[in-house]
Design a protein around this motif. Structure first.
Motif, PDB file in Angstrom:
ATOM      1  N   PHE A   1      12.495   2.334 -20.706  1.00 58.41           N
ATOM      2  CA  PHE A   1      12.480   3.603 -19.989  1.00 58.41           C
ATOM      3  C   PHE A   1      11.218   4.373 -20.351  1.00 58.41           C
ATOM      4  CE2 PHE A   1      16.909   2.360 -20.500  1.00 58.41           C
ATOM      5  CZ  PHE A   1      17.355   2.431 -19.192  1.00 58.41           C
ATOM      6  N   VAL A   2      10.561   4.907 -19.333  1.00 60.97           N
ATOM      7  CA  VAL A   2       9.309   5.626 -19.549  1.00 60.97           C
ATOM      8  C   VAL A   2       9.362   6.955 -18.799  1.00 60.97           C
ATOM      9  CG1 VAL A   2       8.053   3.451 -19.756  1.00 60.97           C
ATOM     10  CG2 VAL A   2       8.117   4.620 -17.546  1.00 60.97           C
ATOM     11  N   SER A   3       8.501   7.862 -19.199  1.00 65.36           N
ATOM     12  CA  SER A   3       8.296   9.093 -18.454  1.00 65.36           C
ATOM     13  C   SER A   3       6.891   9.049 -17.876  1.00 65.36           C
ATOM     14  CB  SER A   3       8.479  10.307 -19.358  1.00 65.36           C
ATOM     15  OG  SER A   3       8.477  11.497 -18.584  1.00 65.36           O
ATOM     16  N   PHE A   4       6.559  10.005 -17.017  1.00 70.28           N
ATOM     17  CA  PHE A   4       5.218  10.057 -16.439  1.00 70.28           C
ATOM     18  C   PHE A   4       4.871  11.502 -16.130  1.00 70.28           C
ATOM     19  CE2 PHE A   4       8.232   9.768 -13.046  1.00 70.28           C
ATOM     20  CZ  PHE A   4       7.681  10.336 -11.902  1.00 70.28           C
ATOM     21  N   ASP A   5       3.625  11.734 -15.813  1.00 65.20           N
ATOM     22  CA  ASP A   5       3.119  13.094 -15.654  1.00 65.20           C
ATOM     23  C   ASP A   5       3.487  13.655 -14.286  1.00 65.20           C
ATOM     24  OD1 ASP A   5       1.833  15.472 -16.027  1.00 65.20           O
ATOM     25  OD2 ASP A   5      -0.180  14.691 -15.653  1.00 65.20           O
ATOM     26  N   PHE A   6       4.671  14.275 -14.222  1.00 61.97           N
ATOM     27  CA  PHE A   6       5.162  14.888 -12.992  1.00 61.97           C
ATOM     28  C   PHE A   6       6.151  15.978 -13.392  1.00 61.97           C
ATOM     29  CE2 PHE A   6       7.704  15.141  -9.063  1.00 61.97           C
ATOM     30  CZ  PHE A   6       6.674  15.212  -8.120  1.00 61.97           C
ATOM     31  N   PRO A   7       6.122  17.131 -12.733  1.00 64.55           N
ATOM     32  CA  PRO A   7       6.955  18.266 -13.183  1.00 64.55           C
ATOM     33  C   PRO A   7       8.440  17.957 -13.316  1.00 64.55           C
ATOM     34  CG  PRO A   7       5.355  18.996 -11.545  1.00 64.55           C
ATOM     35  CD  PRO A   7       5.241  17.503 -11.604  1.00 64.55           C
ATOM     36  N   ARG A   8       8.976  17.099 -12.438  1.00 64.97           N
ATOM     37  CA  ARG A   8      10.420  16.827 -12.450  1.00 64.97           C
ATOM     38  C   ARG A   8      10.765  15.500 -13.111  1.00 64.97           C
ATOM     39  NH1 ARG A   8      10.413  16.834  -6.507  1.00 64.97           N
ATOM     40  NH2 ARG A   8      12.401  15.748  -6.622  1.00 64.97           N
ATOM     41  N   ALA A   9       9.810  14.883 -13.783  1.00 65.33           N
ATOM     42  CA  ALA A   9      10.058  13.576 -14.393  1.00 65.33           C
ATOM     43  C   ALA A   9      11.038  13.683 -15.560  1.00 65.33           C
ATOM     44  CB  ALA A   9       8.748  12.958 -14.865  1.00 65.33           C
ATOM     45  N   ALA A  10      11.970  12.738 -15.617  1.00 57.88           N
ATOM     46  CA  ALA A  10      12.927  12.685 -16.728  1.00 57.88           C
ATOM     47  C   ALA A  10      12.230  12.153 -17.973  1.00 57.88           C
ATOM     48  CB  ALA A  10      14.105  11.789 -16.359  1.00 57.88           C
ATOM     49  N   ALA A  11      12.641  12.644 -19.141  1.00 54.29           N
ATOM     50  CA  ALA A  11      12.082  12.172 -20.408  1.00 54.29           C
ATOM     51  C   ALA A  11      12.616  10.774 -20.714  1.00 54.29           C
ATOM     52  CB  ALA A  11      12.450  13.128 -21.529  1.00 54.29           C
ATOM     53  N   ALA A  12      11.754   9.931 -21.271  1.00 51.74           N
ATOM     54  CA  ALA A  12      12.158   8.563 -21.601  1.00 51.74           C
ATOM     55  C   ALA A  12      13.384   8.552 -22.515  1.00 51.74           C
ATOM     56  CB  ALA A  12      10.994   7.819 -22.247  1.00 51.74           C
ATOM     57  N   GLY A  13      13.400   9.444 -23.502  1.00 54.64           N
ATOM     58  CA  GLY A  13      14.525   9.497 -24.435  1.00 54.64           C
ATOM     59  C   GLY A  13      15.848   9.811 -23.758  1.00 54.64           C
ATOM     60  N   ASP A  14      15.808  10.684 -22.763  1.00 51.31           N
ATOM     61  CA  ASP A  14      17.038  11.033 -22.035  1.00 51.31           C
ATOM     62  C   ASP A  14      17.548   9.850 -21.215  1.00 51.31           C
ATOM     63  OD1 ASP A  14      16.961  13.584 -23.060  1.00 51.31           O
ATOM     64  OD2 ASP A  14      15.899  14.431 -21.333  1.00 51.31           O
ATOM     65  N   LEU A  15      16.621   9.073 -20.661  1.00 47.60           N
ATOM     66  CA  LEU A  15      17.022   7.903 -19.884  1.00 47.60           C
ATOM     67  C   LEU A  15      17.644   6.839 -20.787  1.00 47.60           C
ATOM     68  CD1 LEU A  15      13.874   7.587 -17.560  1.00 47.60           C
ATOM     69  CD2 LEU A  15      16.110   8.521 -16.953  1.00 47.60           C
ATOM     70  N   VAL A  16      17.074   6.652 -21.961  1.00 45.82           N
ATOM     71  CA  VAL A  16      17.595   5.662 -22.908  1.00 45.82           C
ATOM     72  C   VAL A  16      19.052   5.960 -23.243  1.00 45.82           C
ATOM     73  CG1 VAL A  16      17.427   4.781 -25.272  1.00 45.82           C
ATOM     74  CG2 VAL A  16      15.359   5.088 -23.918  1.00 45.82           C
ATOM     75  N   LYS A  17      19.374   7.238 -23.417  1.00 48.56           N
ATOM     76  CA  LYS A  17      20.741   7.632 -23.792  1.00 48.56           C
ATOM     77  C   LYS A  17      21.768   7.261 -22.723  1.00 48.56           C
ATOM     78  CE  LYS A  17      19.124  11.584 -26.516  1.00 48.56           C
ATOM     79  NZ  LYS A  17      19.008  13.061 -26.548  1.00 48.56           N
ATOM     80  N   LEU A  18      21.319   7.144 -21.467  1.00 50.19           N
ATOM     81  CA  LEU A  18      22.238   6.823 -20.377  1.00 50.19           C
ATOM     82  C   LEU A  18      22.495   5.327 -20.245  1.00 50.19           C
ATOM     83  CD1 LEU A  18      20.848   9.263 -17.638  1.00 50.19           C
ATOM     84  CD2 LEU A  18      22.951   9.528 -18.979  1.00 50.19           C
ATOM     85  N   SER A  19      21.690   4.529 -20.923  1.00 47.08           N
ATOM     86  CA  SER A  19      21.797   3.071 -20.800  1.00 47.08           C
ATOM     87  C   SER A  19      22.790   2.496 -21.800  1.00 47.08           C
ATOM     88  CB  SER A  19      20.428   2.432 -21.007  1.00 47.08           C
ATOM     89  OG  SER A  19      20.534   1.024 -21.057  1.00 47.08           O
TER      90      SER A  19
ATOM     91  N   ASN B   1      19.645  -4.309 -25.095  1.00 45.48           N
ATOM     92  CA  ASN B   1      18.212  -4.560 -25.280  1.00 45.48           C
ATOM     93  C   ASN B   1      17.425  -3.516 -24.492  1.00 45.48           C
ATOM     94  OD1 ASN B   1      15.826  -5.728 -26.060  1.00 45.48           O
ATOM     95  ND2 ASN B   1      16.032  -7.554 -24.784  1.00 45.48           N
ATOM     96  N   LYS B   2      17.435  -2.290 -25.020  1.00 42.97           N
ATOM     97  CA  LYS B   2      16.797  -1.168 -24.332  1.00 42.97           C
ATOM     98  C   LYS B   2      15.814  -0.483 -25.269  1.00 42.97           C
ATOM     99  CE  LYS B   2      20.477   2.036 -25.688  1.00 42.97           C
ATOM    100  NZ  LYS B   2      21.527   2.966 -25.230  1.00 42.97           N
ATOM    101  N   MET B   3      14.880   0.238 -24.690  1.00 41.53           N
ATOM    102  CA  MET B   3      13.932   0.991 -25.508  1.00 41.53           C
ATOM    103  C   MET B   3      13.332   2.125 -24.692  1.00 41.53           C
ATOM    104  SD  MET B   3      10.639  -1.595 -25.617  1.00 41.53           S
ATOM    105  CE  MET B   3      11.627  -3.084 -25.666  1.00 41.53           C
ATOM    106  N   GLY B   4      12.858   3.140 -25.382  1.00 39.34           N
ATOM    107  CA  GLY B   4      12.113   4.215 -24.749  1.00 39.34           C
ATOM    108  C   GLY B   4      10.646   4.051 -25.092  1.00 39.34           C
ATOM    109  N   VAL B   5       9.796   4.277 -24.122  1.00 38.46           N
ATOM    110  CA  VAL B   5       8.356   4.077 -24.307  1.00 38.46           C
ATOM    111  C   VAL B   5       7.632   5.377 -23.976  1.00 38.46           C
ATOM    112  CG1 VAL B   5       6.325   2.791 -23.554  1.00 38.46           C
ATOM    113  CG2 VAL B   5       8.542   1.627 -23.745  1.00 38.46           C
ATOM    114  N   GLU B   6       6.822   5.842 -24.893  1.00 35.14           N
ATOM    115  CA  GLU B   6       6.124   7.110 -24.681  1.00 35.14           C
ATOM    116  C   GLU B   6       4.892   6.956 -23.795  1.00 35.14           C
ATOM    117  OE1 GLU B   6       7.155  10.120 -25.480  1.00 35.14           O
ATOM    118  OE2 GLU B   6       8.977   9.147 -26.211  1.00 35.14           O
ATOM    119  N   GLU B   7       4.174   5.856 -23.946  1.00 36.51           N
ATOM    120  CA  GLU B   7       2.919   5.679 -23.204  1.00 36.51           C
ATOM    121  C   GLU B   7       3.020   4.428 -22.333  1.00 36.51           C
ATOM    122  OE1 GLU B   7      -0.282   4.590 -22.199  1.00 36.51           O
ATOM    123  OE2 GLU B   7      -0.062   6.634 -21.415  1.00 36.51           O
TER     124      GLU B   7
END
Length: 439
Positions: free
Chosen positions: A367-385, A389-395
């Motif tokens: 799960f990743v985030s990207f530069d957009f005002p309404r983009a979900a944070a990677a960490g928040d997406l990880v919590k929903l999975s 075999n999941k991970m959050g990626v900052e870059e």
């Protein structure tokens, strides 16, 4: 007066601050001041939750193969803003875009001083498209894709040759309603008096709403799996093969290059709508143009294969129905291969169901985030999975660069928000090119 492309584009995007303002009054005001370019166009109107862009593409390529000059108005864009206003698949050039903005801006300023208020970004772009296709670059036919909903969408001032409603899904529920039936009512708002409507909607409640609207408007309606059908279908190595049966004629072994069974439904809508318009002598389209046009159809960011070895796919599955379609295609085509998924989304979407479906098919999910005002944070997406075999990626850029090089027989699928896909595609193409990976 704007003199550069950047100035014009900045002015358009600055209107995002006005948000979404449903209603047709502002569009009607601008069209009247422009001497009604909307009334000078021969058009087909395409609405629905998913499949609009692909259906527009099939309509365009078949009409082009029939000798027509075809304008398209679509959204959002994948690689460049100019894609939204195109002729025969070629985006409007920068000079013409600046010219259009200089025509529309004085009207937008004047409208902003009235009780109606200034036009939104989408209304401005829609007005530009009407003026362009009628006055600057006249075309034979224009295909208008609905932006949001239908009933109050700024494209809905047209009187088309035909209306097409591709599908109904639970998307933009905060604006369109929280049930299939409520959303169907908004989508069915594009149905016009005595104007045929073609639909692939299968949800029974939604379909009944559409049929009711068609009856009230005395509009002939043609429904997939009722008035026309796809009696045979099979996946090809690079595309799909299918047949279409309708009261206007039967076509066996049609082929498309876009992947997924759902694309055969989008293509069948285009085929049957054009068959009808051909029979009514509004347009002239023959079987060879249909076959050649369908094979030529291409729409970026929809189960698009960026490279074969390794297999890298991008898909703008940005709602529950889109993810369902993606999962079905992956399960059918790549059942014996490991599937690595990279997912980014907007935080105002119904993310739990989307992620639950992706978990079922992914051997690894990032799960990743990207530069957009309404983009979900990677960490928040990880919590929903619920994946093991999941991970959050900052870059995401460095991550994808590393993943592509490591791929062997795995399938890498990058999916989620179309805004994300528009950033990912050019980046990945550059990475694949630099790594000299076969495309």
């Amino acid at each position: 007066m704007f003199t550069t492309y950047k100035q014009a584009l900045d002015w358009i995007h600055a209107r995002l601050r006005l948000g979404i303002k449903p209603g047709l009054k502002r569009m009607e005001w601008m069209m009247e001041r422009l001497e009604s370019p909307d009334k000078k166009l021969k058009a087909i109107h395409v609405g629905g939750t998913n499949g609009k862009g692909s259906t527009v593409t099939y309509l365009r390529t078949v009409l082009e193969n029939s000798g027509y000059t075809v304008g398209t108005f679509t959204s959002p864009y994948i690689e460049q803003f100019n894609e939204r206003i195109s002729v025969n698949g070629q985006s409007i050039n920068d000079e013409d875009l600046v010219r259009l903005v200089n025509v529309i801006r004085p009207l937008a300023d004047e409208l902003g001083e009235t009780e109606l208020g200034g036009p939104t970004e989408f209304e401005v772009i829609t007005a530009m498209a009407f003026y362009y296709f009628a006055e600057v670059r006249p075309v034979d036919v224009v295909l208008f894709e609905v932006g949001l909903g239908g009933r109050f969408d700024s494209t809905n001032i047209i009187q088309p040759l035909a209306s097409i409603i591709t599908s109904i899904g639970l998307d933009h529920t905060n604006i369109l309603g929280d049930t299939y039936e409520k959303i169907a009512f908004e989508k069915a708002g594009i149905i016009k008096d005595n104007t045929p409507v073609f639909t692939a909607v299968q949800h029974e409640g939604a379909l009944q709403v559409i049929k009711k609207q068609a009856t009230e408007k005395n509009a002939p309606i043609f429904v997939l799996n009722g008035d026309f059908s796809i009696p045979s279908y099979q996946s090809l190595t690079k595309g799909e093969q299918f047949s279409v049966d309708s009261k206007f004629g039967n076509f066996a072994d049609l082929e498309i290059a876009m992947l997924g069974k759902h694309q055969t439904e989008n293509a069948s809508l285009a085929v049957v709508a054009l068959q009808y318009l051909n029979e009514q002598k509004h347009l002239s389209v023959n079987e060879q143009a249909i076959r050649n046009g369908l094979r030529a159809g291409y729409w970026p960011g929809r189960l698009e294969v960026l490279s074969d070895q390794p297999l890298v796919i991008i898909d703008g599955a940005h709602n529950d129905e889109g993810v369902s379609t993606l999962v079905q295609a992956l399960s059918t085509r790549y059942a014996n291969r490991s599937i690595y998924i990279v997912f980014a989304a907007l935080k105002d979407k119904k993310l739990d169901k989307m992620i639950a479906q992706l978990d079922q098919v992914a051997d690894q999910i990032s799960f990743v985030s990207f530069d957009f005002p309404r983009a979900a944070a990677a960490g928040d997406l990880v919590k929903l999975s619920k994946s093991e075999n999941k991970m959050g990626v900052e870059e995401w850029r460095s991550y994808l660069s590393e993943e592509v090089v490591k791929l062997r027989d795995e399938v890498l699928v990058i999916t989620g928000s179309l805004y994300f896909i528009s950033e990912v595609k050019p980046f990945l193409q550059k990475v694949l090119s630099e790594e000299k990976i076969s495309i």
